[in-house]
Design a protein around this motif. Structure first.
Motif: not given
Length: 451
Positions: A207-217, A329-331, A367-368, A358-363
């Motif tokens: 997305r423009s601008p990128p929107q990193v809305t989750f932590p991504h460990p 995905a991770y555990a 973006d990350w 989900t859609d938002e997590y994937a996006r």
């Protein structure tokens, strides 16, 4: 229970197939295609390496090898029209710092080879044989680095192997299966394309601008821009001195694990007790606890596993989407939890990891990648070829006896792949490579946790 590990083949097993290359050429699209640059998504960007698969076919008196070779060559020429990028070349756009595919009809490699051995003489097709790499060796025959090379190797018995090497930026497992189905359809005299591929990779643009809305460990930041690393390390590539074994689980073993997952208390609302989830939970626990480290109980272990996001996006991607539409995905849990908690809780964690996509997590993950230019990051990756169905594709000469990846023994990647018989067998093989001491412990735990 099933055969908890497959006995290694006898030392007399053929290690050198004594391949003789008879011809190596470039094949071009059967029709003129448009010259253009193909955008690659942030998922594609990190997958600049080749993946090899081998598809073994028994003798078919109606299709001797010379006819198969002609049919395949013609089929490849035809599929290179809708798959114009496959005949292109990878390039770095220095202005954007991104990899792109120059769709310029430069062609794919086509190699014809032969061996004096019969298909039966090369032994167990399921057990990884380093000699199988000779069935896809054709990539080295071309100087301009085609993105795909097809090699047909005929056996003395009249059977043959179709080895395919493709750059991973082109396809994930699902889209490669679609390519195989299309290739098979075009090998018939009068069949239309099985599925028209969707080549629009902008569908997975950031997305423009990128929107990193989750932590991504599950992702690791890197400093160099994508495309400037000589060999992007998705995982530590050191092989070292590793033992490897195949743990074969039959349908009754998987059913046993599913029943075991139903015990131990209430489940999460997202828990799905599937064959993949219970196998992943079982393998994760064994792998984490087999680690030879001090204070291992306090160590956090993270398993990564691929999730196809085609149906998870809003709107969904076309099922025929050609690029890589898979995210990790991770555990994650302390080893003490993996040892002490009931099996059902581990299955909960694996299932929740997939449900998180989900859609938002994937996006957010895509973006990350735009912001940090990173790679998957975990203790190990569980890579599943189990349900891809490569050996279900019907060619004019029949289905493959077996289809498999050419595997490298890697401590940080555990592979799931099917038994001979494919989906109908419902069995799965778990390929594990570990240092000797860790392998002994892994095997003991694999059996112990089946009790």
């Amino acid at each position: 229970m099933g055969t908890l590990y497959r006995t290694p083949p006898k030392p007399s097993k053929i290690q050198d197939l004594k391949i003789i290359i008879q011809d190596s050429i470039l094949i071009y699209p059967s029709q003129e295609t448009q010259n253009k640059s193909l955008f690659l998504s942030n998922i594609d960007q990190v997958l600049n390496f080749h993946v090899q698969t081998v598809h073994f076919f028994p003798k078919n008196p109606d299709f001797p090898p010379e006819i198969v070779i002609t049919r395949l060559k013609n089929a490849i020429e035809k599929v290179l029209v809708p798959y114009d990028f496959l005949a292109g070349r990878l390039k770095l756009n220095h202005q954007t710092g991104r990899l792109e595919i120059e769709c310029n009809a430069s062609g794919v490699g086509f190699v014809v080879a032969a061996t004096e051995f019969t298909l039966d003489e090369i032994g167990d097709l399921v057990y990884p044989n380093p000699a199988f790499m000779q069935l896809v060796q054709g990539l080295e025959k071309f100087d301009d680095q085609p993105l795909g090379v097809f090699q047909v190797t005929t056996f003395k018995c009249g059977g043959f192997a179709m080895g395919i090497s493709t750059n991973h930026v082109l396809f994930d497992g699902s889209s490669f299966k679609t390519l195989l189905a299309n290739l098979a359809s075009q090998a018939f005299d009068d069949k239309p394309l099985a599925t028209m591929p969707c080549n629009d990779r902008h569908l997975l643009a950031a997305r423009s601008p990128p929107q990193v809305t989750f932590p991504h460990p599950e992702l690791l930041k890197l400093k160099p821009p994508i495309g400037e690393e000589e060999s992007p390390p998705v995982f530590d590539c050191k092989q070292g001195d590793l033992d490897f074994k195949i743990f074969s689980l039959h349908s009754k073993d998987i059913s046993y694990l599913k029943e075991k997952a139903k015990d131990g208390g209430a489940k999460s609302s997202t828990t799905k007790i599937t064959g993949f989830n219970v196998i992943t939970a079982h393998v994760w626990r064994c792998k984490a606890l087999s680690c030879d480290a001090e204070n291992n109980r306090d160590r956090v272990s993270m398993v990564l596993y691929a999730v196809d996001i085609r149906s998870r996006l809003d709107p969904p991607l076309p099922l025929s989407y050609c690029g890589n539409a898979v995210l990790s995905a991770y555990a994650s849990a302390k080893c003490s939890e993996l040892e002490d908690k009931p099996f059902s809780k581990l299955v909960d964690m694996v299932s929740e990891g997939a449900a998180r996509m989900t859609d938002e997590y994937a996006r957010s993950a895509i973006d990350w990648g735009e912001v940090y230019k990173g790679f998957p990051n975990g203790e190990f990756l569980l890579s599943s070829w189990w349900r891809l169905g490569f050996d279900e594709v019907v060619y004019p000469w029949g289905k493959p006896r077996y289809s498999c990846p050419v595997v490298y023994h890697r401590k940080d990647i555990i592979l799931l792949f099917p038994e001979i018989g494919g989906a109908s067998s419902n069995g799965v093989n778990v390929l594990v490579a570990l240092p000797s001491k860790e392998m002994e412990k892994f095997q003991a735990l694999f059996n112990e946790f089946f009790a």
